[in-house]
Design a protein around this motif. Sequence first.
Motif, PDB file in Angstrom:
ATOM      1  N   SER A  78       0.824  -1.209   0.000  1.00 50.23           N
ATOM      2  CA  SER A  78       0.000   0.000   0.000  1.00 50.23           C
ATOM      3  C   SER A  78       0.857   1.257   0.000  1.00 50.23           C
TER       4      SER A  78
ATOM      5  N   SER B 169       2.110   2.143  -3.429  1.00 49.29           N
ATOM      6  CA  SER B 169       1.096   2.614  -4.383  1.00 49.29           C
ATOM      7  C   SER B 169       0.607   4.025  -4.081  1.00 49.29           C
ATOM      8  N   VAL B 170       1.108   4.636  -3.018  1.00 46.52           N
ATOM      9  CA  VAL B 170       0.660   5.977  -2.623  1.00 46.52           C
ATOM     10  C   VAL B 170       1.868   6.901  -2.545  1.00 46.52           C
TER      11      VAL B 170
ATOM     12  N   MET C 147       3.175   9.169  -0.592  1.00 45.43           N
ATOM     13  CA  MET C 147       2.991   9.656   0.765  1.00 45.43           C
ATOM     14  C   MET C 147       3.700  10.984   1.004  1.00 45.43           C
TER      15      MET C 147
ATOM     16  N   LEU D 235       1.494  13.771  -0.428  1.00 44.68           N
ATOM     17  CA  LEU D 235       0.291  13.943   0.391  1.00 44.68           C
ATOM     18  C   LEU D 235       0.605  14.620   1.718  1.00 44.68           C
TER      19      LEU D 235
ATOM     20  N   LEU E 177      -2.881   9.931   5.659  1.00 44.51           N
ATOM     21  CA  LEU E 177      -2.073   8.755   5.309  1.00 44.51           C
ATOM     22  C   LEU E 177      -2.794   7.445   5.599  1.00 44.51           C
TER      23      LEU E 177
ATOM     24  N   ASN F  93      -5.441   6.153   3.159  1.00 46.87           N
ATOM     25  CA  ASN F  93      -4.875   5.664   1.900  1.00 46.87           C
ATOM     26  C   ASN F  93      -4.147   4.332   2.058  1.00 46.87           C
TER      27      ASN F  93
ATOM     28  N   ARG G 131      -5.376   1.929   4.018  1.00 46.02           N
ATOM     29  CA  ARG G 131      -6.361   1.069   4.662  1.00 46.02           C
ATOM     30  C   ARG G 131      -6.282  -0.375   4.175  1.00 46.02           C
TER      31      ARG G 131
ATOM     32  N   ARG H 258     -15.355   2.742  -0.496  1.00 45.24           N
ATOM     33  CA  ARG H 258     -14.719   4.057  -0.417  1.00 45.24           C
ATOM     34  C   ARG H 258     -15.697   5.041   0.200  1.00 45.24           C
TER      35      ARG H 258
END
Length: 272
Positions: A164, A167-168, A170, A173, A192, A195, A197, A266
């Motif tokens: 995860s 894929s973000v 961070m 963000l 954070l 995203n 989860r 979501r």
Amino acid sequence: MTSNAVRIGAEPGILARRTILTVVGLVFAIPIISMMEFTFRDGLGGGYTFDHWAALFDPEQNRKYRQLFQAVQNSSVLAVVTVTIILFVLLPTMILVQLQFPRLRRVLEFICIIPITVPAIVLVVGLAPVYSIVVRVFGSSVWTLAFAYGITVLPYAYRAIQASISSVDMITLSEAARSLGAGWLNVLWRVLLPNLRRGILAASLISVAVVLGEYTIASLLNRQNLQTALVQVSKSDPYAAVIFALLALAFVFILLLLIGRVGSTRPGRKTT
């Protein structure tokens, strides 16, 4: 003008996918169905009965199965404590390394992957002296076994959370939230974690599954969990042992469905 998209590589067709799913389903279904059929057998006579299931909830048999119910409670406590260790120790460490110390990412990965390369019995030999100190500090309660389980589930939980994190974006963000005046706690809780989860839920599920299925560490450290109790009870009542094993499988399957459901939903977006 129309252009045809070119596919690179082979993709299995519908028949191949269905065949693969059917074979995989049978591999998992046949043992479970066999276990279910065994729990209804009436000894060697060849008949079927519900007595084995009813005996679990019979007050007169409560003393006989008290060990199993206590073991289920112990494993539940161990699962909760192990997941707590993962969420409050591993997860913040991974986020901190990702945001502030990216050079330590390989070091953290190496540390988290080490337990999967060490056999459980070797791990217990190394943990035995440590647990002599743990017993003096925290006592000999069964929940202290979660310290060892926290090490055991590190490779699986790390991979789930890291998927995860990868894929973000961070860093972007967190910097955007900080530029808008948010504190680090708000960035962590409201930006954070939502995203991440999916990874958090997957890590929690894997941790619960590993705790429910672990036997070697609990047995060698003289702690009672579900698996050690099942081995002991199976010597006198194999039907009860198989029934509790089925219930454990059903619990993990339901938990998997619930976590998959929560992870796929979501939060709704408000439109203006």
